[in-house]
Design an enzyme around this catalytic site. Structure first.
Site, PDB file in Angstrom:
ATOM      1  CG  HIS A  99      -0.214   0.161   2.534  1.00  0.00           C
ATOM      2  ND1 HIS A  99       0.490  -0.872   3.107  1.00  0.00           N
ATOM      3  CD2 HIS A  99      -0.099   1.228   3.387  1.00  0.00           C
ATOM      4  CE1 HIS A  99       1.014  -0.471   4.259  1.00  0.00           C
ATOM      5  NE2 HIS A  99       0.676   0.804   4.452  1.00  0.00           N
ATOM      6  CG  ASP A 101       1.597   5.264   4.651  1.00  0.00           C
ATOM      7  OD1 ASP A 101       1.153   4.115   4.801  1.00  0.00           O
ATOM      8  OD2 ASP A 101       2.701   5.643   5.095  1.00  0.00           O
ATOM      9  CG  HIS A 236       5.027   1.086   3.114  1.00  0.00           C
ATOM     10  ND1 HIS A 236       4.474   2.237   2.601  1.00  0.00           N
ATOM     11  CD2 HIS A 236       4.455   0.935   4.339  1.00  0.00           C
ATOM     12  CE1 HIS A 236       3.615   2.752   3.445  1.00  0.00           C
ATOM     13  NE2 HIS A 236       3.577   1.977   4.525  1.00  0.00           N
ATOM     14  NE  ARG A 250       2.576   6.330   9.966  1.00  0.00           N
ATOM     15  CZ  ARG A 250       1.497   5.669   9.541  1.00  0.00           C
ATOM     16  NH1 ARG A 250       1.625   4.501   8.971  1.00  0.00           N
ATOM     17  NH2 ARG A 250       0.289   6.178   9.727  1.00  0.00           N
TER      18      ARG A 250
END
Length: 287
Positions: A99, A101, A236, A250
């Site tokens: 995917h 983000d 990723h 993150r």
């Protein structure tokens, strides 16, 4: 014996990825940031090793050098630091599907910055794919078709959160000018200029093609490593092959509006009575 103050760079794979040693993100200078930014544009994902002492304040400050930091709408956050999302394998933090983000936003993030703070003894690697190389490896007729299409990106989490956006299937990077394929399994629903069956068939081909190993790198994390990836040109995949705990923190940097060629066709209009039986999990809209 003296230690060089010049950051050391090691390429991770032929397709993308660079690992940097000799930079401390807690004391990052303008020169150091410019070096990392150049590496990011050249290699799509950069790994800054040895950041075991990285503070939340420095993590946030580093993210703000790229742009405005997002307050994520539904993921858990670090106490006292709402800019930092907690990625916990024990709390829904295993996303083992390719995917990009948050492409369901009108302005998806331009970058993500992930700091790994706890790892299992083995496993838990992450893979990235270079969507510029994917696009460039397609045949000229296929590139020509895709340049004239858009795609619908959707997320629905019960009744709590829904978002939808339409983006070019091929986007142009605002800094490098390179074209990249911009669809992904997790959020791309369909190509509205095509019938749903045509869209499903084309997207499935594009998904599988973009996941080819020749376009990827795989990174074995160490505690303290920080990864910065250009969300405009990569996908990723967090490999779910471990039994222990994997935790990260993150930051997501708010993005620009994806741009590419204007669509060359109107949205497809189904014939009266035409039905669609979805074959794909994320084909959540019907004609």
């Amino acid at each position: 014996m003296t230690t060089s103050l010049v950051p050391q760079v090691r390429l991770v794979a032929g397709a993308l990825g660079a690992e940097v040693h000799g930079i401390d993100l807690n004391t990052l200078t303008d020169e150091g940031f410019a070096h990392l930014h150049r590496l990011l544009l050249a290699h799509q994902v950069v790994f800054v090793a040895g950041q075991t002492a990285l503070t939340p304040q420095a993590h946030i400050a580093f993210g703000r050098r790229f742009g405005e930091v997002e307050l994520h709408p539904y993921l858990p956050r670090l106490a006292g630091h709402p800019e930092i999302v907690l990625i916990d394998s024990e709390d829904g933090g295993k996303v083992d599907v390719w995917h990009t983000d948050m492409t369901f936003h009108q302005s998806p993030p331009i970058a993500s910055i992930l700091h790994l703070v706890q790892l299992p003894e083995t496993g838990g690697d992450t893979m990235w794919t270079n969507q510029c190389k994917v696009y460039e490896a397609l045949s000229a007729p296929m590139r020509d078709l895709l340049d004239g299409l858009t795609a619908i990106h959707v997320i629905r989490i019960g009744t709590e959160f829904t978002s939808r956006a339409e983006h070019p299937v091929v986007r142009v990077h605002p800094e490098t000018g390179r074209r990249s394929l911009y669809v992904n399994r997790l959020f791309t629903s369909h190509i509205p200029q095509l019938s749903r069956n045509e869209s499903d068939a084309l997207l499935e081909y594009l998904f599988a093609f973009s996941e080819g190993p020749q376009f990827t790198c795989r990174y074995r994390w160490r505690v303290g490593d920080v990864a910065i990836w250009d969300n405009r040109v990569t996908q990723h995949y967090a490999i779910n092959d471990y039994a222990g705990v994997r935790r990260g923190q993150r930051i997501t940097v708010l993005g620009d509006h994806p741009t590419g060629d204007a669509p060359r066709w109107e949205h497809y209009v189904a014939a009266p009575g035409q039905r669609y039986w979805p074959d794909r999990v994320n084909a959540v809209e019907s004609y």
